[in-house]
Structure formats: C-alpha cells, structure tokens
Design a protein around this motif. Structure first.
Motif, PDB file in Angstrom:
ATOM      1  N   SER A 193      60.305  15.397 -95.757  1.00 23.27           N
ATOM      2  CA  SER A 193      59.805  14.529 -96.821  1.00 23.27           C
ATOM      3  C   SER A 193      59.314  13.216 -96.230  1.00 23.27           C
ATOM      4  CB  SER A 193      60.905  14.256 -97.848  1.00 23.27           C
ATOM      5  OG  SER A 193      61.890  13.403 -97.307  1.00 23.27           O
ATOM      6  N   ASP A 194      58.423  12.576 -96.948  1.00 22.79           N
ATOM      7  CA  ASP A 194      57.891  11.306 -96.468  1.00 22.79           C
ATOM      8  C   ASP A 194      58.456  10.132 -97.251  1.00 22.79           C
ATOM      9  OD1 ASP A 194      56.579  11.811 -98.809  1.00 22.79           O
ATOM     10  OD2 ASP A 194      54.562  11.515 -98.027  1.00 22.79           O
ATOM     11  N   THR A 195      59.587  10.343 -97.899  1.00 23.04           N
ATOM     12  CA  THR A 195      60.248   9.248 -98.600  1.00 23.04           C
ATOM     13  C   THR A 195      61.264   8.609 -97.669  1.00 23.04           C
ATOM     14  OG1 THR A 195      61.901  10.750 -99.525  1.00 23.04           O
ATOM     15  CG2 THR A 195      59.957  10.326-100.870  1.00 23.04           C
ATOM     16  N   TRP A 196      61.485   7.317 -97.851  1.00 22.70           N
ATOM     17  CA  TRP A 196      62.411   6.567 -97.002  1.00 22.70           C
ATOM     18  C   TRP A 196      63.692   6.305 -97.780  1.00 22.70           C
ATOM     19  CZ3 TRP A 196      61.232   3.973 -92.164  1.00 22.70           C
ATOM     20  CH2 TRP A 196      60.009   4.385 -91.629  1.00 22.70           C
ATOM     21  N   THR A 197      64.812   6.699 -97.191  1.00 28.93           N
ATOM     22  CA  THR A 197      66.110   6.424 -97.804  1.00 28.93           C
ATOM     23  C   THR A 197      66.575   5.032 -97.389  1.00 28.93           C
ATOM     24  OG1 THR A 197      67.358   7.280 -95.923  1.00 28.93           O
ATOM     25  CG2 THR A 197      66.718   8.879 -97.642  1.00 28.93           C
ATOM     26  N   ASP A 198      67.644   4.564 -98.026  1.00 32.40           N
ATOM     27  CA  ASP A 198      68.217   3.275 -97.625  1.00 32.40           C
ATOM     28  C   ASP A 198      68.665   3.324 -96.163  1.00 32.40           C
ATOM     29  OD1 ASP A 198      67.776   2.191-100.113  1.00 32.40           O
ATOM     30  OD2 ASP A 198      69.809   2.611-100.849  1.00 32.40           O
ATOM     31  N   GLN A 199      69.211   4.462 -95.734  1.00 34.01           N
ATOM     32  CA  GLN A 199      69.641   4.601 -94.341  1.00 34.01           C
ATOM     33  C   GLN A 199      68.442   4.538 -93.401  1.00 34.01           C
ATOM     34  OE1 GLN A 199      72.869   4.679 -93.160  1.00 34.01           O
ATOM     35  NE2 GLN A 199      71.831   4.365 -91.201  1.00 34.01           N
ATOM     36  N   ASP A 200      67.329   5.148 -93.787  1.00 35.21           N
ATOM     37  CA  ASP A 200      66.113   5.076 -92.973  1.00 35.21           C
ATOM     38  C   ASP A 200      65.668   3.627 -92.801  1.00 35.21           C
ATOM     39  OD1 ASP A 200      65.942   7.860 -92.717  1.00 35.21           O
ATOM     40  OD2 ASP A 200      64.649   8.044 -94.488  1.00 35.21           O
ATOM     41  N   MET A 201      65.699   2.859 -93.886  1.00 39.96           N
ATOM     42  CA  MET A 201      65.277   1.459 -93.834  1.00 39.96           C
ATOM     43  C   MET A 201      66.231   0.630 -92.958  1.00 39.96           C
ATOM     44  SD  MET A 201      62.458   1.391 -95.356  1.00 39.96           S
ATOM     45  CE  MET A 201      62.167  -0.345 -95.465  1.00 39.96           C
ATOM     46  N   THR A 202      67.524   0.910 -93.066  1.00 40.28           N
ATOM     47  CA  THR A 202      68.507   0.211 -92.234  1.00 40.28           C
ATOM     48  C   THR A 202      68.273   0.539 -90.759  1.00 40.28           C
ATOM     49  OG1 THR A 202      70.140   0.239 -94.010  1.00 40.28           O
ATOM     50  CG2 THR A 202      70.981  -0.058 -91.766  1.00 40.28           C
ATOM     51  N   ASP A 203      68.057   1.811 -90.460  1.00 42.65           N
ATOM     52  CA  ASP A 203      67.805   2.217 -89.076  1.00 42.65           C
ATOM     53  C   ASP A 203      66.538   1.559 -88.532  1.00 42.65           C
ATOM     54  OD1 ASP A 203      70.037   3.834 -89.265  1.00 42.65           O
ATOM     55  OD2 ASP A 203      68.901   5.701 -89.480  1.00 42.65           O
ATOM     56  N   LEU A 204      65.486   1.499 -89.346  1.00 42.92           N
ATOM     57  CA  LEU A 204      64.243   0.872 -88.923  1.00 42.92           C
ATOM     58  C   LEU A 204      64.451  -0.618 -88.651  1.00 42.92           C
ATOM     59  CD1 LEU A 204      61.177   0.887 -88.442  1.00 42.92           C
ATOM     60  CD2 LEU A 204      60.908   0.464 -90.899  1.00 42.92           C
ATOM     61  N   SER A 205      65.158  -1.291 -89.550  1.00 44.46           N
ATOM     62  CA  SER A 205      65.413  -2.725 -89.363  1.00 44.46           C
ATOM     63  C   SER A 205      66.203  -2.985 -88.086  1.00 44.46           C
ATOM     64  CB  SER A 205      66.174  -3.291 -90.569  1.00 44.46           C
ATOM     65  OG  SER A 205      65.389  -3.196 -91.728  1.00 44.46           O
ATOM     66  N   THR A 206      67.238  -2.185 -87.870  1.00 46.65           N
ATOM     67  CA  THR A 206      68.063  -2.351 -86.676  1.00 46.65           C
ATOM     68  C   THR A 206      67.237  -2.117 -85.412  1.00 46.65           C
ATOM     69  OG1 THR A 206      70.027  -1.647 -87.888  1.00 46.65           O
ATOM     70  CG2 THR A 206      70.137  -1.535 -85.477  1.00 46.65           C
ATOM     71  N   ALA A 207      66.467  -1.049 -85.396  1.00 45.70           N
ATOM     72  CA  ALA A 207      65.639  -0.745 -84.225  1.00 45.70           C
ATOM     73  C   ALA A 207      64.608  -1.843 -83.987  1.00 45.70           C
ATOM     74  CB  ALA A 207      64.957   0.606 -84.396  1.00 45.70           C
ATOM     75  N   SER A 208      64.042  -2.381 -85.049  1.00 42.00           N
ATOM     76  CA  SER A 208      63.049  -3.447 -84.917  1.00 42.00           C
ATOM     77  C   SER A 208      63.671  -4.704 -84.325  1.00 42.00           C
ATOM     78  CB  SER A 208      62.439  -3.773 -86.283  1.00 42.00           C
ATOM     79  OG  SER A 208      61.732  -2.675 -86.789  1.00 42.00           O
ATOM     80  N   LEU A 209      64.864  -5.044 -84.782  1.00 42.44           N
ATOM     81  CA  LEU A 209      65.539  -6.239 -84.259  1.00 42.44           C
ATOM     82  C   LEU A 209      65.916  -6.056 -82.788  1.00 42.44           C
ATOM     83  CD1 LEU A 209      67.778  -7.136 -87.318  1.00 42.44           C
ATOM     84  CD2 LEU A 209      65.766  -8.388 -86.493  1.00 42.44           C
ATOM     85  N   VAL A 210      66.391  -4.874 -82.443  1.00 44.72           N
ATOM     86  CA  VAL A 210      66.744  -4.604 -81.037  1.00 44.72           C
ATOM     87  C   VAL A 210      65.505  -4.697 -80.158  1.00 44.72           C
ATOM     88  CG1 VAL A 210      67.510  -2.774 -79.463  1.00 44.72           C
ATOM     89  CG2 VAL A 210      68.791  -3.242 -81.558  1.00 44.72           C
ATOM     90  N   TYR A 211      64.384  -4.184 -80.656  1.00 48.46           N
ATOM     91  CA  TYR A 211      63.145  -4.227 -79.894  1.00 48.46           C
ATOM     92  C   TYR A 211      62.612  -5.653 -79.781  1.00 48.46           C
ATOM     93  CZ  TYR A 211      58.231  -3.536 -78.699  1.00 48.46           C
ATOM     94  OH  TYR A 211      57.009  -3.598 -78.106  1.00 48.46           O
TER      95      TYR A 211
END
Length: 97
Positions: free
Chosen positions: A52-70
């Motif tokens: 699916s191409d929908t983003w869950t809350d966990q997906d958004m949290t993972d993206l935010s964390t990865a972005s901050l680490v990067y």
C-alpha cells in the motif's frame, strides 16, 4: 490503487492456474499439490509485503527519526564551517548554562 491492481492480477493468475490444472492428468495434479504443500511449508508464517502507498503513524515516526539521524552530521558540519564556536563536533551546544 496499486494494491487493488496487485490483487486483481493475483486473482487472475489463480484463475489461469486453475484452468491449466484442469488440462493435466490426475498424477500431474498430485505433483502440483505436493509442490504447493512444499511452498506452504517453506513460506508459512512469512509476513506478506505491504504494497500500500499509505503512511502509518509508525512510518512517519521512522521517517522523522531517519531524517534527524541523517541531518545531524550535516547540521554540525555547517555550523563548524561557518565558524560557530557554540557547537561542538557532535552538534551539542557549548554555550555555558
């Protein structure tokens, strides 16, 4: 939309397989059944892939964390290059409390 397309394609493929099975002699159908049982045993419990191409809350949290680490090393490098003395090499503030 991609999930619906994938489901329709899988359903169509199953229909094609069923039609092909009807053309086989009984002993070959038995071989097919053995192969299906083998695959079920091999992949039982294997989670299916979520397409699916929908983003869950966990997906958004993972993206935010990865972005901050990067971004953290880039942020630090920018401040060091700009001569800011209040940030050390880890990005932590050196400003006295």
């Amino acid at each position: 939309m991609q999930t619906l397309t994938t489901q329709l394609t899988a359903h169509q493929r199953v229909q094609q397989i069923m039609q092909a099975l009807l053309t086989l002699p009984p002993e070959k159908i038995s071989e097919v059944w053995d192969f299906v049982a083998f695959l079920q045993g091999r992949y039982a419990g294997t989670p299916s892939v979520d397409v699916s191409d929908t983003w869950t809350d966990q997906d958004m949290t993972d993206l935010s964390t990865a972005s901050l680490v990067y971004a953290a090393p880039l942020h630090t490098a920018f401040h060091l290059a700009s001569g800011r003395a209040d940030v050390d090499s880890t990005g932590a503030s050196r400003t006295p409390a």
